[in-house]
Design a protein around this motif. Structure first.
Motif, PDB file in Angstrom:
ATOM      1  N   HIS A 119       1.707  51.173-164.917  1.00 12.93           N
ATOM      2  CA  HIS A 119       2.160  52.509-165.307  1.00 12.93           C
ATOM      3  C   HIS A 119       0.961  53.424-165.116  1.00 12.93           C
ATOM      4  CE1 HIS A 119       5.798  50.824-167.186  1.00 12.93           C
ATOM      5  NE2 HIS A 119       4.998  49.793-167.392  1.00 12.93           N
ATOM      6  N   LEU A 120       1.145  54.475-164.338  1.00 13.60           N
ATOM      7  CA  LEU A 120       0.016  55.308-163.961  1.00 13.60           C
ATOM      8  C   LEU A 120       0.317  56.785-164.155  1.00 13.60           C
ATOM      9  CD1 LEU A 120       0.449  53.330-160.919  1.00 13.60           C
ATOM     10  CD2 LEU A 120      -1.962  53.627-161.388  1.00 13.60           C
ATOM     11  N   THR A 121      -0.751  57.563-164.272  1.00 19.85           N
ATOM     12  CA  THR A 121      -0.609  59.009-164.086  1.00 19.85           C
ATOM     13  C   THR A 121      -1.577  59.421-162.998  1.00 19.85           C
ATOM     14  OG1 THR A 121      -2.233  59.465-165.811  1.00 19.85           O
ATOM     15  CG2 THR A 121       0.074  59.513-166.466  1.00 19.85           C
ATOM     16  N   ARG A 122      -1.221  60.456-162.270  1.00 18.82           N
ATOM     17  CA  ARG A 122      -2.157  60.988-161.278  1.00 18.82           C
ATOM     18  C   ARG A 122      -2.185  62.505-161.395  1.00 18.82           C
ATOM     19  NH1 ARG A 122      -0.618  62.850-155.767  1.00 18.82           N
ATOM     20  NH2 ARG A 122       1.605  63.221-155.809  1.00 18.82           N
ATOM     21  N   SER A 177      -4.868  57.531-165.316  1.00 17.05           N
ATOM     22  CA  SER A 177      -4.686  56.431-166.267  1.00 17.05           C
ATOM     23  C   SER A 177      -3.939  55.296-165.585  1.00 17.05           C
ATOM     24  CB  SER A 177      -3.909  56.886-167.516  1.00 17.05           C
ATOM     25  OG  SER A 177      -2.539  57.067-167.203  1.00 17.05           O
ATOM     26  N   ILE A 178      -4.205  54.083-166.064  1.00 11.88           N
ATOM     27  CA  ILE A 178      -3.410  52.937-165.611  1.00 11.88           C
ATOM     28  C   ILE A 178      -3.337  51.921-166.742  1.00 11.88           C
ATOM     29  CG2 ILE A 178      -5.458  51.868-164.491  1.00 11.88           C
ATOM     30  CD1 ILE A 178      -3.432  50.492-162.552  1.00 11.88           C
ATOM     31  N   GLU A 220       5.274  54.586-161.654  1.00 17.40           N
ATOM     32  CA  GLU A 220       5.261  53.131-161.838  1.00 17.40           C
ATOM     33  C   GLU A 220       5.058  52.479-160.489  1.00 17.40           C
ATOM     34  OE1 GLU A 220       8.568  52.716-165.384  1.00 17.40           O
ATOM     35  OE2 GLU A 220       8.936  51.782-163.438  1.00 17.40           O
ATOM     36  N   CYS A 221       4.404  51.331-160.513  1.00 19.95           N
ATOM     37  CA  CYS A 221       4.189  50.647-159.237  1.00 19.95           C
ATOM     38  C   CYS A 221       3.971  49.166-159.490  1.00 19.95           C
ATOM     39  CB  CYS A 221       2.979  51.244-158.537  1.00 19.95           C
ATOM     40  SG  CYS A 221       2.776  50.671-156.844  1.00 19.95           S
ATOM     41  N   PRO A 222       4.623  48.305-158.713  1.00 17.29           N
ATOM     42  CA  PRO A 222       4.327  46.880-158.853  1.00 17.29           C
ATOM     43  C   PRO A 222       2.927  46.584-158.324  1.00 17.29           C
ATOM     44  CG  PRO A 222       5.796  47.230-156.999  1.00 17.29           C
ATOM     45  CD  PRO A 222       5.625  48.565-157.659  1.00 17.29           C
ATOM     46  N   LEU A 223       2.260  45.582-158.886  1.00 13.99           N
ATOM     47  CA  LEU A 223       0.993  45.124-158.322  1.00 13.99           C
ATOM     48  C   LEU A 223       1.319  44.263-157.108  1.00 13.99           C
ATOM     49  CD1 LEU A 223      -0.904  44.072-161.574  1.00 13.99           C
ATOM     50  CD2 LEU A 223      -1.024  46.249-160.355  1.00 13.99           C
ATOM     51  N   PRO A 224       0.448  44.100-156.153  1.00 15.80           N
ATOM     52  CA  PRO A 224      -0.885  44.716-156.043  1.00 15.80           C
ATOM     53  C   PRO A 224      -0.829  46.169-155.591  1.00 15.80           C
ATOM     54  CG  PRO A 224      -0.460  43.291-154.161  1.00 15.80           C
ATOM     55  CD  PRO A 224       0.725  43.151-155.054  1.00 15.80           C
ATOM     56  N   LEU A 225      -1.890  46.901-155.930  1.00 14.08           N
ATOM     57  CA  LEU A 225      -1.972  48.294-155.513  1.00 14.08           C
ATOM     58  C   LEU A 225      -3.429  48.713-155.366  1.00 14.08           C
ATOM     59  CD1 LEU A 225      -2.890  50.294-158.091  1.00 14.08           C
ATOM     60  CD2 LEU A 225      -0.605  49.719-158.863  1.00 14.08           C
ATOM     61  N   VAL A 226      -3.600  49.870-154.708  1.00 11.75           N
ATOM     62  CA  VAL A 226      -4.915  50.477-154.541  1.00 11.75           C
ATOM     63  C   VAL A 226      -4.881  51.846-155.229  1.00 11.75           C
ATOM     64  CG1 VAL A 226      -6.595  51.397-152.873  1.00 11.75           C
ATOM     65  CG2 VAL A 226      -5.283  49.330-152.309  1.00 11.75           C
ATOM     66  N   LEU A 227      -5.906  52.161-156.005  1.00 10.35           N
ATOM     67  CA  LEU A 227      -5.958  53.507-156.586  1.00 10.35           C
ATOM     68  C   LEU A 227      -7.331  54.136-156.385  1.00 10.35           C
ATOM     69  CD1 LEU A 227      -7.687  53.738-159.472  1.00 10.35           C
ATOM     70  CD2 LEU A 227      -5.667  52.604-160.394  1.00 10.35           C
ATOM     71  N   SER A 228      -7.334  55.485-156.417  1.00 12.82           N
ATOM     72  CA  SER A 228      -8.605  56.212-156.490  1.00 12.82           C
ATOM     73  C   SER A 228      -8.599  56.969-157.806  1.00 12.82           C
ATOM     74  CB  SER A 228      -8.769  57.154-155.296  1.00 12.82           C
ATOM     75  OG  SER A 228      -7.962  58.304-155.424  1.00 12.82           O
ATOM     76  N   ALA A 229      -9.740  56.949-158.493  1.00 15.70           N
ATOM     77  CA  ALA A 229      -9.788  57.414-159.874  1.00 15.70           C
ATOM     78  C   ALA A 229     -10.331  58.821-160.014  1.00 15.70           C
ATOM     79  CB  ALA A 229     -10.662  56.477-160.696  1.00 15.70           C
ATOM     80  N   GLN A 230      -9.665  59.595-160.827  1.00 14.95           N
ATOM     81  CA  GLN A 230     -10.159  60.896-161.278  1.00 14.95           C
ATOM     82  C   GLN A 230     -10.625  60.700-162.713  1.00 14.95           C
ATOM     83  OE1 GLN A 230     -11.503  63.542-161.072  1.00 14.95           O
ATOM     84  NE2 GLN A 230     -10.150  65.305-160.874  1.00 14.95           N
ATOM     85  N   LYS A 231     -11.413  61.637-163.210  1.00 15.27           N
ATOM     86  CA  LYS A 231     -11.860  61.626-164.600  1.00 15.27           C
ATOM     87  C   LYS A 231     -10.653  61.384-165.521  1.00 15.27           C
ATOM     88  CE  LYS A 231     -14.132  64.684-167.835  1.00 15.27           C
ATOM     89  NZ  LYS A 231     -14.459  66.073-168.136  1.00 15.27           N
TER      90      LYS A 231
END
Lengths: 252, 330
Positions: free
Chosen positions: A160-163, A151-152, A173-184
């Protein structure tokens, strides 16, 4: 906010995978290519962000790939399908995806200096299952990398994210900019509506030449899984013998 | 002096199976090259059993990289620590477990240490001409790929359950490597971890997985799955349709878009075996399929098959295992 969604062009999930006789490559005959299913989560999340703030969110979808011989193997066709979700523009880097490093360098070279706030990928492609490119792009651009994000949400320049982690999830938590890879879980898959499909036809699709990069890893050959013989059929009155056999093989 | 380095990942204060597997592969690879194994531990403190466990699984040297800011885990800080170690010690071969955290770390190290990366290999890399080749699973369990590189350093990540941890005891010498993460490597802030309330093994690490599908007809019938899993000490899983209609939680979904697993034994109950499901489980070493439909595609990849009603077969199987274990418990 500028969002970059990076997608792979992969054989449909229901494809019977066959390799060329020398094992060097996938036999593309009769194979339909789709956008990698994990990348669909990313496109759906981007479409949600765009819907919420249509004037401030700009979404680019990018693929490194060459169009195949048939309409079932068209990167451009798949990029148009992505645009039909309401995204703004598409970019195709006109090169074969030689290895993860090569692809990551192409994407980083494109994104460099364009000030994307959010760069998203699926957690892996269903063809090579490498999980390499997203992290490499983050490292090349000097951005934080969140893997397997489920989630983001974004508030005041902070995400605000979960992994997904072993046996649970992590909240971050992470300031932008950022890179993510997505799970279902990042978003529900979406199907474009007719209006979106019509609009996608005239949206910009830029085809750019690749930068010159040497790949680092190459495929020597592919092998099909070993043929599986017929299974051992167990009758109801043989369950004790099955348990014995599983135990003897050290399985239980 | 050269060596093969392996990241000995600490998870909840312990060296778990993915780390022991990585140590085992590293030992085998090192022996083939005549090199020592350096086990690298990163964190706030060293687990008390480090010397013992890492030595048992073949480490010649234990390099600890300790800093208060290295807890909790942040991928970029760990990747920076590994990259600095690789560069300062001119390490040419690195093994990383392909755990969740391993996947988050390895690609960063590949860039920062200017290395080639093989991801998810399933066997020891072999010398080939000027470089190395290794085997990995590709096309979501529908094929294998041999990858090759002559580029060094070379990082490999090892797929879970691909090799069996094996002891190779020695007494490692200890060394500490000085490192402190910079602010830019700590931009990502972990807030908290939410564990799924379960006393079961995590799906990705489980040796046995018992999985149910639509053939079970409703969530109220999962008791037979739970009981079989309990007597086997197995993790439970389910097919995508079952998770989608809410019979079971999403974190149990195994398959193409769910969790991918390769246990020693996968028991599929009332699951037809759609190609997307098989993509997540087909690398299981042994598959037992229980289904009342003799035409279910799952039987094509099964090692053992019981054609019959799950509600009749599964309790009998559970009972037979319970009986067997009672007789052989001494």
């Amino acid at each position: 906010m500028k969002v970059l969604c990076c997608v792979s062009h992969v054989p449909d999930t229901t494809t019977r995978i066959q390799f060329t006789p020398d094992g060097a490559a996938l036999d593309r005959t009769g194979v339909t290519f789709i956008i990698n299913p994990y990348d669909d989560f990313v496109l759906a999340r981007a479409a949600e962000l765009k819907e919420k703030s249509p004037t401030t969110v700009q979404v680019t979808v990018l693929c490194v790939g060459k169009n195949g011989a048939s309409s079932a193997d068209s990167v451009d066709g798949n990029l148009r399908k992505a645009l039909a979700l309401g995204l703004d523009e598409a970019v195709r880097i006109d090169a074969e995806a030689k290895d993860a490093y090569y692809v990551a360098r192409q994407i980083a070279a494109y994104a460099e200096g364009k000030n994307y706030d959010l760069i998203m990928f699926g957690k892996e492609s269903i063809d090579y299952n490498g999980s390499q490119v997203p992290g490499m792009v983050a490292a090349l651009l000097g951005l934080p990398f969140i893997s397997y994000a489920t989630s983001i949400t974004i508030e005041n320049g902070k995400a605000h994210l979960t992994r997904e982690i072993t046996g649970g999830k992590e909240v971050l938590e992470c300031p932008l900019p950022l890179v993510l890879s997505a799970q279902k879980g990042l978003a529900e898959w979406r199907i474009p509506n007719v209006r979106g499909i019509m609009q996608a036809k005239t949206k910009p699709l830029h085809v750019l030449p690749p930068v010159e990069i040497l790949p680092r890893v190459r495929t020597l050959k592919h092998e099909p899984p070993p043929p599986k013989g017929a299974f051992k059929k167990i009758e109801l009155d043989q369950i004790d013998q099955l348990v014995e056999e599983l135990a003897n093989k050290g399985l239980i | 002096m050269s060596a093969i380095a392996v990241w000995a990942e600490v998870s909840e204060g312990r060296y778990k199976k993915p780390t022991l597997e990585a140590l085992t592969l590293t030992r085998q690879w090192a022996d083939s090259l005549g090199l020592p194994v350096w086990a690298v531990v990163i964190g706030k403190e060293l687990p008390t059993d480090s010397q013992q466990v890492l030595g048992d699984y073949g480490a010649d040297r234990l390099i600890s990289i300790l800093d208060p800011q290295l807890e909790p885990f942040v991928n970029s800080a760990y990747a920076r620590a590994l990259s600095e170690l690789i560069q300062q010690k001119a390490i040419r071969y690195i093994v990383i477990p392909q755990s969740y955290n391993g996947r988050a770390v390895a690609p960063l190290v590949a860039i920062w240490a200017d290395a080639a990366l093989f991801s998810g290999i399933i066997g020891v890399p072999e010398k080939e001409g000027e470089g190395f080749k290794a085997r990995r699973i590709a096309y979501s369990n529908k094929g294998f790929e041999w990858v090759y590189t002559a580029h060094l350093p070379l990082i490999v990540t090892l797929k879970a359950n691909a090799i069996v941890p094996a002891k190779n005891s020695r007494t490692p010498e200890q060394e500490s490597f000085s490192f402190s993460p910079k602010a830019e490597d700590l931009r990502l802030k972990p807030i908290r971890v939410e564990k799924i309330a379960t006393d079961k093994v995590p799906l990705t690490e489980a040796e046995i997985v018992v999985s149910g599908g639509r053939g079970l007809k409703g969530p109220e019938n999962w008791k037979i799955i739970e009981e079989l899993a309990q007597v086997l000490g197995a993790a439970t899983a389910c097919s995508k349709p079952v998770a989608d209609i809410g019979w079971r939680p999403h974190h149990e979904h195994v398959g193409q878009t769910g969790i991918q697993i390769s246990p020693n034994l996968y028991v599929a109950i009332g699951i037809s075996g759609a190609i997307q499901h098989l993509a997540g489980v087909a690398s299981s070493k042994n598959i037992l399929v229980i289904n009342n439909d003799a035409e279910a595609p799952f039987f094509k990849v099964a090692d053992y098959g019981i054609i019959g009603d799950a509600f009749e077969v599964v309790p009998r199987l559970t009972e037979a295992i319970r009986k067997y274990k009672a007789q052989h418990s001494h």
